[in-house]
Motif scaffolding. Structure first.
Motif, PDB file in Angstrom:
ATOM      1  N   VAL A 188       4.489  -5.930   3.994  1.00  0.00           N
ATOM      2  CA  VAL A 188       5.860  -5.764   4.468  1.00  0.00           C
ATOM      3  C   VAL A 188       5.862  -4.674   5.523  1.00  0.00           C
ATOM      4  CG1 VAL A 188       8.228  -5.169   3.813  1.00  0.00           C
ATOM      5  CG2 VAL A 188       6.796  -6.483   2.234  1.00  0.00           C
ATOM      6  N   ARG A 189       6.486  -4.985   6.651  1.00  0.00           N
ATOM      7  CA  ARG A 189       6.544  -4.038   7.767  1.00  0.00           C
ATOM      8  C   ARG A 189       7.990  -3.628   8.035  1.00  0.00           C
ATOM      9  NH1 ARG A 189       2.941  -7.951   8.978  1.00  0.00           N
ATOM     10  NH2 ARG A 189       0.807  -7.286   9.313  1.00  0.00           N
ATOM     11  N   LYS A 190       8.194  -2.331   8.136  1.00  0.00           N
ATOM     12  CA  LYS A 190       9.492  -1.779   8.525  1.00  0.00           C
ATOM     13  C   LYS A 190       9.253  -0.848   9.695  1.00  0.00           C
ATOM     14  CE  LYS A 190      11.463  -1.811   3.882  1.00  0.00           C
ATOM     15  NZ  LYS A 190      12.014  -0.998   2.798  1.00  0.00           N
ATOM     16  N   PRO A 191      10.157  -0.827  10.663  1.00  0.00           N
ATOM     17  CA  PRO A 191       9.970   0.063  11.820  1.00  0.00           C
ATOM     18  C   PRO A 191       9.836   1.530  11.396  1.00  0.00           C
ATOM     19  CG  PRO A 191      11.800  -1.463  12.186  1.00  0.00           C
ATOM     20  CD  PRO A 191      11.379  -1.618  10.755  1.00  0.00           C
ATOM     21  N   ALA A 222       4.797   3.084   7.479  1.00  0.00           N
ATOM     22  CA  ALA A 222       3.522   2.412   7.283  1.00  0.00           C
ATOM     23  C   ALA A 222       3.727   1.113   6.497  1.00  0.00           C
ATOM     24  CB  ALA A 222       2.565   3.330   6.520  1.00  0.00           C
ATOM     25  N   PRO A 223       2.986   0.054   6.834  1.00  0.00           N
ATOM     26  CA  PRO A 223       3.132  -1.207   6.108  1.00  0.00           C
ATOM     27  C   PRO A 223       2.840  -1.023   4.618  1.00  0.00           C
ATOM     28  CG  PRO A 223       1.744  -1.490   8.045  1.00  0.00           C
ATOM     29  CD  PRO A 223       1.980  -0.016   7.880  1.00  0.00           C
ATOM     30  N   VAL A 224       3.556  -1.766   3.800  1.00  0.00           N
ATOM     31  CA  VAL A 224       3.335  -1.767   2.351  1.00  0.00           C
ATOM     32  C   VAL A 224       2.575  -3.044   2.018  1.00  0.00           C
ATOM     33  CG1 VAL A 224       4.427  -1.815   0.083  1.00  0.00           C
ATOM     34  CG2 VAL A 224       5.432  -0.438   1.935  1.00  0.00           C
ATOM     35  N   VAL A 225       1.406  -2.884   1.394  1.00  0.00           N
ATOM     36  CA  VAL A 225       0.565  -4.027   1.060  1.00  0.00           C
ATOM     37  C   VAL A 225       0.517  -4.164  -0.458  1.00  0.00           C
ATOM     38  CG1 VAL A 225      -1.740  -5.029   1.221  1.00  0.00           C
ATOM     39  CG2 VAL A 225      -0.830  -3.675   3.129  1.00  0.00           C
ATOM     40  N   ARG A 226       0.779  -5.368  -0.937  1.00  0.00           N
ATOM     41  CA  ARG A 226       0.696  -5.667  -2.372  1.00  0.00           C
ATOM     42  C   ARG A 226      -0.190  -6.882  -2.558  1.00  0.00           C
ATOM     43  NH1 ARG A 226       6.657  -4.519  -2.974  1.00  0.00           N
ATOM     44  NH2 ARG A 226       6.672  -2.395  -3.753  1.00  0.00           N
ATOM     45  N   ARG A 227      -1.039  -6.794  -3.583  1.00  0.00           N
ATOM     46  CA  ARG A 227      -1.900  -7.932  -3.929  1.00  0.00           C
ATOM     47  C   ARG A 227      -1.587  -8.343  -5.360  1.00  0.00           C
ATOM     48  NH1 ARG A 227      -7.022  -9.045  -2.217  1.00  0.00           N
ATOM     49  NH2 ARG A 227      -7.861  -8.454  -4.224  1.00  0.00           N
ATOM     50  N   GLN A 228      -1.531  -9.628  -5.559  1.00  0.00           N
ATOM     51  CA  GLN A 228      -1.286 -10.142  -6.904  1.00  0.00           C
ATOM     52  C   GLN A 228      -2.006 -11.469  -7.087  1.00  0.00           C
ATOM     53  OE1 GLN A 228       2.954 -10.332  -7.019  1.00  0.00           O
ATOM     54  NE2 GLN A 228       3.077 -12.009  -5.589  1.00  0.00           N
ATOM     55  N   ARG A 229      -2.482 -11.691  -8.284  1.00  0.00           N
ATOM     56  CA  ARG A 229      -3.018 -13.003  -8.643  1.00  0.00           C
ATOM     57  C   ARG A 229      -1.877 -13.726  -9.337  1.00  0.00           C
ATOM     58  NH1 ARG A 229      -7.558 -15.550  -8.696  1.00  0.00           N
ATOM     59  NH2 ARG A 229      -8.863 -13.709  -8.419  1.00  0.00           N
ATOM     60  N   PHE A 230      -1.690 -14.993  -8.967  1.00  0.00           N
ATOM     61  CA  PHE A 230      -0.605 -15.739  -9.581  1.00  0.00           C
ATOM     62  C   PHE A 230      -1.047 -17.147  -9.921  1.00  0.00           C
ATOM     63  CE2 PHE A 230      -0.270 -16.953  -5.185  1.00  0.00           C
ATOM     64  CZ  PHE A 230       0.208 -18.259  -5.190  1.00  0.00           C
TER      65      PHE A 230
END
Length: 149
Positions: free
Chosen positions: A113-116, A119-127
């Motif tokens: 997720v990028r907001k002006p 710093a970008p927020v990165v999430r990893r998930q197994r689904f």
């Protein structure tokens, strides 16, 4: 035995859903599901609840990483609080078990997720998602996610 596998096995004897399609048909179905899952990822960014109303079956249930349960009605009610976001959605380690009209789909999703100015927020998930083909389309009947470090 895992719940989704138990569901697939329970459905198999009475409906013939356990038939393995031929390789070409299995590949076509797998590609359809990957495209659908990528569209689901984008719909989450766009708050596209019309799409969710289409793809989620009436009996849809989702178990989140904290163990909470959401139904289709509960998920669709989230539209009021949803705010569109910019970012990217990538699938890795894709696995699809194709059983004729039922698919058990498992992958790692990386959401950025990028907001002006932030710093970008990165999430990893197994689904894991369980989908059934009915009424001429693939519908989600169950899903579960686990966050990854």
């Amino acid at each position: 035995m895992r719940g989704w596998l138990r569901l697939a096995l329970l459905l198999a004897p009475s409906t013939g859903l356990a038939q393995q399609p031929d390789a070409a048909q299995g590949d076509r179905i797998r590609n359809e599901i990957v495209a659908l899952e990528e569209r689901i990822g984008q719909a989450n960014f766009d708050c596209d609840y019309r799409f969710f109303a289409e793809v989620e079956a009436a009996e849809f249930i989702f178990t989140d990483a904290a163990g909470g349960l959401t139904t289709r009605a509960g998920d669709l009610a989230g539209e009021k609080e949803c705010r569109p976001r910019h970012g990217s959605y990538r699938l890795d380690e894709v696995r699809a078990i194709v059983l004729d009209r039922v698919v058990v789909f498992n992958a790692i999703a990386t959401t950025t997720v990028r907001k002006p100015g932030v710093a970008p927020v990165v999430r990893r998930q197994r689904f894991t998602d369980v989908l059934v083909h009915r009424d001429g389309r693939w519908q989600l009947i169950a899903g579960h996610t686990s966050r990854l470090p």
